[in-house]
Design an enzyme around this catalytic site. Structure first.
Site, PDB file in Angstrom:
ATOM      1  N   ALA A  26       0.825  -1.244   0.091  1.00 11.84           N
ATOM      2  CA  ALA A  26      -0.053  -0.067  -0.004  1.00 11.84           C
ATOM      3  C   ALA A  26       0.890   1.343   0.073  1.00 11.84           C
ATOM      4  CB  ALA A  26      -0.984   0.033   1.217  1.00 11.84           C
ATOM      5  N   VAL A  27       1.672   1.437   0.810  1.00 12.62           N
ATOM      6  CA  VAL A  27       2.872   2.418   0.878  1.00 12.62           C
ATOM      7  C   VAL A  27       3.602   2.447  -0.193  1.00 12.62           C
ATOM      8  CG1 VAL A  27       4.491   3.560   2.158  1.00 12.62           C
ATOM      9  CG2 VAL A  27       2.693   2.408   3.682  1.00 12.62           C
ATOM     10  N   SER A  53       5.622 -11.729  -5.720  1.00 19.70           N
ATOM     11  CA  SER A  53       5.365 -10.403  -6.691  1.00 19.70           C
ATOM     12  C   SER A  53       6.415 -10.513  -7.987  1.00 19.70           C
ATOM     13  CB  SER A  53       5.309  -9.192  -5.732  1.00 19.70           C
ATOM     14  OG  SER A  53       4.206  -9.296  -4.941  1.00 19.70           O
ATOM     15  N   ARG A 112      13.368   2.739  14.871  1.00 24.41           N
ATOM     16  CA  ARG A 112      13.125   4.182  15.226  1.00 24.41           C
ATOM     17  C   ARG A 112      13.706   4.311  16.419  1.00 24.41           C
ATOM     18  NH1 ARG A 112       7.003   3.511  13.702  1.00 24.41           N
ATOM     19  NH2 ARG A 112       7.127   3.665  11.392  1.00 24.41           N
ATOM     20  N   CYS A 142       3.466   6.997  11.303  1.00 24.59           N
ATOM     21  CA  CYS A 142       2.253   8.025  10.396  1.00 24.59           C
ATOM     22  C   CYS A 142       1.830   8.997  11.546  1.00 24.59           C
ATOM     23  CB  CYS A 142       1.491   7.419   9.559  1.00 24.59           C
ATOM     24  SG  CYS A 142       0.197   6.049  10.577  1.00 24.59           S
ATOM     25  N   GLY A 173      -4.360   3.310   8.238  1.00 24.31           N
ATOM     26  CA  GLY A 173      -3.022   3.089   8.940  1.00 24.31           C
ATOM     27  C   GLY A 173      -2.971   1.664   9.526  1.00 24.31           C
ATOM     28  N   LYS A 238       4.611   5.267  20.783  1.00 20.28           N
ATOM     29  CA  LYS A 238       5.332   5.499  19.510  1.00 20.28           C
ATOM     30  C   LYS A 238       5.273   7.154  19.525  1.00 20.28           C
ATOM     31  CE  LYS A 238       4.481   1.674  16.360  1.00 20.28           C
ATOM     32  NZ  LYS A 238       3.511   1.608  15.047  1.00 20.28           N
ATOM     33  N   ARG A 260      -9.214   5.099  16.653  1.00 21.66           N
ATOM     34  CA  ARG A 260      -9.609   4.921  15.298  1.00 21.66           C
ATOM     35  C   ARG A 260     -11.038   5.261  15.031  1.00 21.66           C
ATOM     36  NH1 ARG A 260      -5.678   3.311  12.165  1.00 21.66           N
ATOM     37  NH2 ARG A 260      -4.847   1.648  13.861  1.00 21.66           N
ATOM     38  N   HIS A 267      -4.845  11.042   8.923  1.00 24.84           N
ATOM     39  CA  HIS A 267      -4.931  11.231  10.446  1.00 24.84           C
ATOM     40  C   HIS A 267      -5.207  12.728  10.896  1.00 24.84           C
ATOM     41  CE1 HIS A 267      -3.608   7.084  10.486  1.00 24.84           C
ATOM     42  NE2 HIS A 267      -2.483   7.292  10.700  1.00 24.84           N
ATOM     43  N   ASN A 340      -1.707  10.137   6.082  1.00 23.41           N
ATOM     44  CA  ASN A 340      -0.786   8.975   6.652  1.00 23.41           C
ATOM     45  C   ASN A 340       0.027   8.418   5.541  1.00 23.41           C
ATOM     46  OD1 ASN A 340      -3.799   8.401   6.652  1.00 23.41           O
ATOM     47  ND2 ASN A 340      -2.756   6.403   6.757  1.00 23.41           N
TER      48      ASN A 340
END
Length: 361
Positions: A26-27, A53, A112, A142, A173, A238, A260, A267, A340
Site C-alpha cells: 500500500a505504501v 510478486s 526508530r 504516520c 493506518g 510511539k 480509530r 490522520h 498518513n
C-alpha cells in the site's frame, strides 16, 4: 563517523541508484506515484518485493519496471534503499542492504528507537541524516508525522515543554485490511437505521471487525496498536518516544490517546502544547503560515479548518483551530491533519532519501 558512501559512488548514470523494497504494498504504491511527481534525481529505480510478486510490472516515472525478488543480490549497486515492509522483514533485510553498501531509509518500526539510527523529519532535523553509524535511517510513524512538522516549527520559536495529544486515525493506518474492513462495514450499515440502539451496529457487523477490536463504521474505537504496560498502546508510546527523539527532548512530558475513526486515509490530531514562556496566537499563526511543509487553514467563522476529506492526497501538514489555552498563557491548542500514506509514510521516506542522494552526488 565512518564514510558511508558506496566505494564505487553513484550509478553509471552519474545519479544514485534507488531501490524501493516493498514496491507492491500500500505504501509502496503511493511511493511510486510520489517518485513520479518529484524531481527526477535518481538513475535506476529498482523495484523489490517478495518472491510471489517478482515479475510484475509497475509504472514509475512513466516507465514500466519489472519487480525483482528480495534477495541479497537485489542490492548490488544500490546507493539508497527505501524499505516499506513489515517489521520482521526490515529487521532481517535492512542490515543486509546496508552491509552491501546501500544507505537504508526504513519505514518500519524496527529501528526508530535504536540510538545508532537517526529518526528524521527533513523539515525538523535534517542534520540528523548524516549521523547513521549503522547505515540505516528511520522514518517516524504516520501518527507522529501527521503533527511533528507543525510542532517542530513552534518548538524552534517557543521551546516545547509539555504535549497532550489525541489522535483520530484513519483505517488505512492498519493497511489494506483496515480499508477493506471499513468499506465492508459501511456496505452493511448504509441505508439502515443502525446506530440508534445499544449493540445494533455490532450485531450487523458480526465478526467482520478485521484488524480492529470493535466495529469502526458508525463508531470510534479508542484503541490503535497493540497492548503495552499499564493500559497504554504501542501507537501511543510511539508518538511519545518518537516526538522526544525527533525534537531532541528526551524528558518531554507527553500524554497520548489514540482513537480509530471511520476515515479511509488522513490522520487528525488535537494538540495541547505548553511552551517555555507566554505565547500569542498571532505569532503562532505567523510561524505556521511560513513553516515549510505546513498549511495554515484557520477561519472557523467561515467554516474553514482542516478535515480529512479535504486533506487526503495532499503533502503538507494542515493546521487549524489555533487558540491560546483558556487557563494557561504558555499553551496553544491546535487541530492538525496529515495524509498518513503520503507525508505520514511514503513522502517523508522519499524526502530523507533525497537528502542522502544530495550528499552522495
Amino acid at each position: 563517523m565512518a564514510d558511508l558512501r558506496r566505494a564505487d559512488g553513484p550509478g553509471r548514470s552519474g545519479r544514485p541508484t534507488l531501490a524501493v523494497v516493498g514496491a507492491t504494498g500500500a505504501v509502496g504504491t503511493v511511493m511510486l506515484r510520489i517518485l513520479s511527481q518529484r524531481a527526477d534525481i535518481w538513475g535506476e529505480i529498482r523495484l523489490i518485493a517478495s518472491p510471489r510478486s517478482a515479475g510484475r510490472k509497475l509504472a514509475v516515472r512513466g516507465e514500466e519496471t519489472e519487480v525483482v525478488a528480495l534477495t541479497e543480490e537485489a542490492f548490488d549497486g544500490v546507493d539508497v534503499a527505501m524499505f516499506d515492509v513489515p517489521d520482521e522483514v526490515a529487521e532481517r533485510w535492512a542490515p543486509l542492504a546496508a552491509a552491501k553498501g546501500a544507505v537504508v531509509v526504513d519505514n518500519s518500526g524496527t529501528f526508530r528507537m535504536d540510538p545508532e539510527v537517526p529518526l528524521v523529519v527533513p523539515e525538523v532535523n535534517p542534520h540528523a541524516v548524516r549521523m547513521r553509524p549503522r547505515g540505516i535511517i528511520a522514518n517516524p510513524s504516520c501518527t507522529t508525522l501527521s503533527m511533528i512538522v507543525a510542532l517542530g516549527a513552534l518548538h524552534a520559536e517557543f521551546g516545547l515543554r509539555e504535549l497532550v495529544v489525541s489522535s483520530y486515525q484513519a483505517v488505512s493506518g492498519a493497511g489494506r485490511a483496515g480499508v477493506a474492513t471499513l468499506r465492508q462495514q459501511l456496505s452493511l450499515v448504509a441505508g439502515t437505521e443502525l446506530g440508534t440502539s445499544p449493540g445494533d451496529v455490532r450485531r450487523a457487523v458480526g465478526d467482520s471487525t478485521g484488524p480492529f477490536p470493535e466495529p469502526v463504521a458508525l463508531n470510534v474505537v479508542p484503541w490503535a496498536g497493540s497492548p503495552r504496560e499499564d493500559g497504554w498502546s504501542s501507537e501511543e508510546l510511539k508518538v511519545r518516544d518518537e516526538s522526544r527523539k525527533i525534537l531532541g527532548l528526551p524528558d518531554l512530558p507527553v500524554a497520548v490517546t489514540c482513537v480509530r475513526v471511520p476515515v479511509i486515509t488522513t490522520h487528525s490530531l488535537t494538540v495541547h502544547a505548553r511552551f517555555e514562556g507566554e505565547v500569542t496566537v498571532d505569532k503562532a499563526r505567523e510561524i505556521l503560515a511560513t513553516a515549510p511543509g505546513v498549511v495554515l487553514f484557520d477561519n472557523p467563522a467561515a467554516g474553514e479548518f482542516p478535515t480529512p476529506a479535504d486533506v487526503v492526497g495532499t503533502d503538507p501538514t494542515w493546521v487549524g483551530r489555533v487558540r491560546r489555552a483558556l487557563d494557561d498563557p504558555t499553551a496553544l491548542e491546535l487541530f492538525v491533519c496529515g495524509d498518513n500514506l503520503r507525508k505520514g509514510s511514503a513522502l517523508n521516506t522519499a524526502q530523507i532519501a533525497e537528502l542522502v542522494a544530495a550528499e552522495l552526488s
